[in-house]
Every structure is written in C-alpha cells, then in structure tokens.
Design a protein around this motif. Structure first.
Motif, mmCIF file in Angstrom:
data_model
loop_
_atom_site.group_PDB
_atom_site.id
_atom_site.type_symbol
_atom_site.label_atom_id
_atom_site.label_comp_id
_atom_site.label_asym_id
_atom_site.label_seq_id
_atom_site.Cartn_x
_atom_site.Cartn_y
_atom_site.Cartn_z
ATOM 1 N N ARG A 217 28.663 84.243 76.162
ATOM 2 C CA ARG A 217 29.078 85.646 76.308
ATOM 3 C C ARG A 217 29.284 86.059 77.755
ATOM 4 N NH1 ARG A 217 24.737 88.417 72.135
ATOM 5 N NH2 ARG A 217 25.431 87.276 70.309
ATOM 6 N N ASP A 218 28.599 85.366 78.671
ATOM 7 C CA ASP A 218 28.612 85.807 80.070
ATOM 8 C C ASP A 218 28.338 84.609 80.981
ATOM 9 O OD1 ASP A 218 25.868 85.283 79.642
ATOM 10 O OD2 ASP A 218 25.474 87.376 79.155
ATOM 11 N N LYS A 219 28.257 84.874 82.300
ATOM 12 C CA LYS A 219 28.007 83.798 83.275
ATOM 13 C C LYS A 219 26.717 83.065 82.961
ATOM 14 C CE LYS A 219 30.504 85.630 87.232
ATOM 15 N NZ LYS A 219 30.494 86.040 88.620
ATOM 16 N N TYR A 220 25.700 83.836 82.569
ATOM 17 C CA TYR A 220 24.370 83.278 82.306
ATOM 18 C C TYR A 220 24.425 82.243 81.173
ATOM 19 C CZ TYR A 220 19.694 83.420 80.132
ATOM 20 O OH TYR A 220 18.502 83.096 79.526
ATOM 21 N N THR A 221 25.051 82.613 80.030
ATOM 22 C CA THR A 221 25.111 81.661 78.908
ATOM 23 C C THR A 221 26.091 80.519 79.192
ATOM 24 O OG1 THR A 221 26.449 83.337 77.763
ATOM 25 C CG2 THR A 221 24.248 82.975 76.912
ATOM 26 N N ALA A 222 27.128 80.786 80.009
ATOM 27 C CA ALA A 222 28.077 79.717 80.371
ATOM 28 C C ALA A 222 27.363 78.642 81.193
ATOM 29 C CB ALA A 222 29.254 80.292 81.159
ATOM 30 N N GLN A 223 26.639 79.080 82.231
ATOM 31 C CA GLN A 223 25.876 78.134 83.070
ATOM 32 C C GLN A 223 24.891 77.367 82.196
ATOM 33 O OE1 GLN A 223 26.230 77.411 86.216
ATOM 34 N NE2 GLN A 223 27.393 79.089 87.088
ATOM 35 N N PHE A 224 24.259 78.111 81.300
ATOM 36 C CA PHE A 224 23.245 77.525 80.425
ATOM 37 C C PHE A 224 23.839 76.425 79.536
ATOM 38 C CE2 PHE A 224 21.404 77.549 76.172
ATOM 39 C CZ PHE A 224 20.141 77.072 76.471
ATOM 40 N N ALA A 225 25.020 76.681 78.937
ATOM 41 C CA ALA A 225 25.667 75.694 78.052
ATOM 42 C C ALA A 225 26.000 74.415 78.817
ATOM 43 C CB ALA A 225 26.935 76.287 77.438
ATOM 44 N N PHE A 226 26.495 74.567 80.057
ATOM 45 C CA PHE A 226 26.841 73.396 80.865
ATOM 46 C C PHE A 226 25.580 72.624 81.289
ATOM 47 C CE2 PHE A 226 30.964 75.242 80.819
ATOM 48 C CZ PHE A 226 31.842 74.187 81.041
ATOM 49 N N GLU A 227 24.520 73.362 81.629
ATOM 50 C CA GLU A 227 23.251 72.692 81.989
ATOM 51 C C GLU A 227 22.708 71.905 80.797
ATOM 52 O OE1 GLU A 227 20.579 75.692 83.540
ATOM 53 O OE2 GLU A 227 22.035 76.205 85.101
ATOM 54 N N ALA A 228 22.792 72.513 79.601
ATOM 55 C CA ALA A 228 22.301 71.846 78.386
ATOM 56 C C ALA A 228 23.082 70.560 78.134
ATOM 57 C CB ALA A 228 22.423 72.788 77.189
ATOM 58 N N ALA A 229 24.418 70.600 78.362
ATOM 59 C CA ALA A 229 25.259 69.415 78.159
ATOM 60 C C ALA A 229 24.932 68.336 79.189
ATOM 61 C CB ALA A 229 26.735 69.796 78.240
ATOM 62 N N LEU A 230 24.525 68.754 80.394
ATOM 63 C CA LEU A 230 24.175 67.791 81.450
ATOM 64 C C LEU A 230 22.852 67.074 81.181
ATOM 65 C CD1 LEU A 230 25.303 69.772 84.622
ATOM 66 C CD2 LEU A 230 26.234 67.588 83.855
ATOM 67 N N THR A 231 22.080 67.555 80.172
ATOM 68 C CA THR A 231 20.813 66.883 79.835
ATOM 69 C C THR A 231 21.065 65.613 79.023
ATOM 70 O OG1 THR A 231 20.536 68.201 77.814
ATOM 71 C CG2 THR A 231 19.468 69.048 79.811
ATOM 72 N N GLY A 232 22.349 65.295 78.772
ATOM 73 C CA GLY A 232 22.667 64.065 78.041
ATOM 74 C C GLY A 232 22.731 64.269 76.543
ATOM 75 N N HIS A 233 22.978 65.526 76.117
ATOM 76 C CA HIS A 233 23.096 65.818 74.682
ATOM 77 C C HIS A 233 24.496 66.339 74.377
ATOM 78 C CE1 HIS A 233 18.789 66.004 75.538
ATOM 79 N NE2 HIS A 233 18.624 65.600 74.291
ATOM 80 N N LEU A 234 24.867 66.267 73.089
ATOM 81 C CA LEU A 234 26.127 66.852 72.672
ATOM 82 C C LEU A 234 25.877 68.331 72.396
ATOM 83 C CD1 LEU A 234 29.126 66.317 71.878
ATOM 84 C CD2 LEU A 234 28.324 66.181 69.529
ATOM 85 N N VAL A 235 26.654 69.196 73.038
ATOM 86 C CA VAL A 235 26.479 70.646 72.874
ATOM 87 C C VAL A 235 27.748 71.246 72.285
ATOM 88 C CG1 VAL A 235 26.044 72.845 74.072
ATOM 89 C CG2 VAL A 235 24.868 70.769 74.826
ATOM 90 N N LEU A 236 27.577 72.092 71.257
ATOM 91 C CA LEU A 236 28.700 72.828 70.665
ATOM 92 C C LEU A 236 28.491 74.306 70.933
ATOM 93 C CD1 LEU A 236 28.955 71.332 67.039
ATOM 94 C CD2 LEU A 236 30.108 70.544 69.068
ATOM 95 N N SER A 237 29.560 75.019 71.240
ATOM 96 C CA SER A 237 29.424 76.465 71.416
ATOM 97 C C SER A 237 30.761 77.150 71.177
ATOM 98 C CB SER A 237 28.904 76.803 72.814
ATOM 99 O OG SER A 237 28.509 78.171 72.852
ATOM 100 N N THR A 238 30.728 78.499 71.120
ATOM 101 C CA THR A 238 31.959 79.281 70.931
ATOM 102 C C THR A 238 32.171 80.212 72.119
ATOM 103 O OG1 THR A 238 30.936 81.185 69.816
ATOM 104 C CG2 THR A 238 31.540 79.304 68.427
#
Length: 335
Positions: A217-238
């Motif tokens: 929804r915002d910068k905070y959740t965008a940064q968060f989604a990318f950080e989560a993906a960098l942990t070596g997991h597959l991340v899905l989002s809208t």
C-alpha cells in the motif's frame, strides 16, 4: 428480530442475489441512497430514510467492533454473514462526510472456490503463472485496479499449487480476506502489536516455502515485501497499478532502488477484467499482461518491451479476444 437487523438481512440477501461485490450507502439530510457494485458498475438499488440508515450504521458499527461514539474519523470493521449455508466475510469502512458518515461494505465469499482456469480468458496464461510459482526465491506481483480480482487470483493460485505440492505457506494480511485450509494466515494488527515486521519475524521461524503479503500500500510495505523476498523465500503480493510498466513506475516512486528491482523481482502479472458477449449472459473474464524475468530485465534497462514479440499488452489481448468473438467491438475500443 429488530427492524434494523431485518433490514440488514434483506439488503445483504439482495446484494448476494445480484452478485454485488460492494454496497455503498450515501446519506443525505432526508434520504440515503444505496448502491450495489455489480460487474464493476455502480447501480442504484433503493433509497431509505436517513433515520433508518443511522440505526443501520450504529448496528453495523456495534456488531463489527467499531467505536459507536466516534463519527469524525474513518473506521474499519469485519463481520461474518451466512446466506443459504454459504459464508461471507463483510469488510466495512466508514467515512465522515458533511456531518454524517457514509458506509461501504465489501462482500467476500468464503465458501466458493474459484477454479483458476475459469478466471482467465486465455488458459495458457494460467499455466505461465503456475510456472512462476515453482521459483524458490524472489517476488511475484499481481497488480490491477480495485475490484480486478488480484486477491481472488492470488488465493486461487495458492490453492492450485498446494493441490500439487506440499508447500509451507504463510500469509500476512490486513485484514484476512478469505480463510483457507492448509495455509497459515496471520492477521496484521498494529494496535495489538502485530506489525508486518513482527509478523514476518514470526513467520520466518516457521520455515515457510511461500510468503504472501496481502497488499503493498505504501513505501513501508513495499520495502517490507522486498526485504522478505531477500530472505531467500518466494513472496507473492498485490499492488494497485494500471499495467505492468505502471507497476515498475509505482515501485520506483515508492523508493525501491534499481538494484533491488533487478535482483528480487521475478515477474509481474497485471489483471484486467473484460465483459464477455458469450451466451448473452453478463459475465467477465480476466486477461493478463505478463512480464517475466527476461522482459523485466529489459524493461528495467529502459528497453521498450511493448515492441518485443513475446510481450502481449492489454490492447493486444483485447484485439485477440475480439478476433475470437469473445468481446464486442465497443469493449475492444473502450476497455
């Protein structure tokens, strides 16, 4: 049963029978207009006295856990509703307008399972989506305007994958839109101290294969989604965006650096619902603009991928749908 509860039941029953996705209440001094959103279009359903609406609003605020005494700030709440043994989750939100409060209700079916193949006009696009999910790390985004079916597609995709593979899947949502078996769903609740960050830390300790983040929804959740993906997991989002290239621009506007976009983003699927002309029935199907890893890399380098052969824009997809007789000429030109 009190008259307000009866009115609520009648309205919800009518909305569900009309296949409405949303109810909108517009209060004026003497009367309140009630609209249904059906197949993406708002239609006036009926008018009630504003006194009745005020009672209805208080009833909804109380039963969905909102603060009845607060009318100057927007509020959100959720309710469960049963209709002919089917369960629906209602997402309610109030908005202060002209010394009154308007109310919007999103209706989310819980018991209907949508087969993913039936969502899309071109089944080959569904196969591509499933291939992307076999990746072991990175970020896949489903984008489109409100009501285009992003979350429905994401849930259906997860369910289709889980029928074939036993992946540990954890979602972080605000709120949980649909309860699904075989998936661990975490409700983000800032007031209760469950932020996206604390939820992610807890989720990572559960050894997930796939992480789903409800919405960027915002910068905070965008940064968060990318950080989560960098942990070596597959991340899905809208994400809310008009098309695939618009998605890249939105992420750049949100401050995501080029290097993270290049290293983390696997693919983008943008969804557009188009009205069909089959059997003269009013129905819609989704077409997808798909940007896979190779095209994504080119797009991030500034290459105009709209000229590349494998990429099919929404315009190209509508042209194809018109050629096959799925949609009218008017829909082709005006979608």
């Amino acid at each position: 049963m009190n008259p307000t509860s009866t009115l609520s039941k009648r309205l919800l029953q009518a909305a569900i029978e009309h296949h409405a996705t949303d109810l909108h209440f517009y209060p004026f001094p003497k009367q309140t207009d009630i609209y249904f959103r059906i197949h993406g279009k708002r239609k006036l359903f009926k008018q009630i006295k504003t006194e009745q609406y005020q009672l209805l609003l208080t009833f909804y605020k109380f039963t969905s856990g909102m603060d009845i005494g607060e009318s100057r700030k927007p509020q959100n709440g959720t309710l469960a509703h049963y209709e002919k043994s089917n369960l629906y989750s209602l997402r309610l939100s109030t908005l202060p307008v002209n010394q009154r409060e308007s109310l919007a209700v999103r209706i989310l079916p819980q018991t209907e399972n949508v087969a993913l193949e039936n969502l899309f006009l071109f089944p080959a696009q569904f196969k591509k989506l499933k291939k992307w999910i076999s990746k072991r790390a990175g970020l896949i985004l489903l984008t489109g305007p409100t009501g285009s079916g992003k979350t429905t597609t994401m849930y259906a995709l997860l369910q289709a994958i889980l029928q074939e593979e036993s992946y540990q899947t954890i979602t972080l949502e605000d709120p949980i839109e649909k309860e699904i078996d075989d998936i661990l769903q975490v409700q983000v609740n800032e007031k209760a101290g469950i932020t996206y960050q604390t939820g992610l830390r807890a989720a990572l300790r559960h050894d997930p294969d796939i992480l789903m983040i409800g919405e960027i929804r915002d910068k905070y959740t965008a940064q968060f989604a990318f950080e989560a993906a960098l942990t070596g997991h597959l991340v899905l989002s809208t994400l809310h965006a008009k098309d695939t290239l618009g998605t890249i621009h939105r992420l750049q506007e949100m401050g995501i650096e080029q290097i993270f976009l290049e290293q983390t983003l696997i693919a983008i699927a943008s969804i557009q619902l188009i009205p069909l002309t089959i059997n003269k029935k009013e129905q819609r199907a989704a077409v997808l603009e798909l940007l896979d890893e190779t095209q994504l890399k080119d797009a991030l380098k500034g290459v105009d991928i709209r000229k590349s052969i494998p990429f099919q824009s929404f315009y190209h997809l509508r042209k194809k749908a018109f050629a096959y007789g799925f949609i009218s000429e008017e829909t082709f030109h005006h979608s």
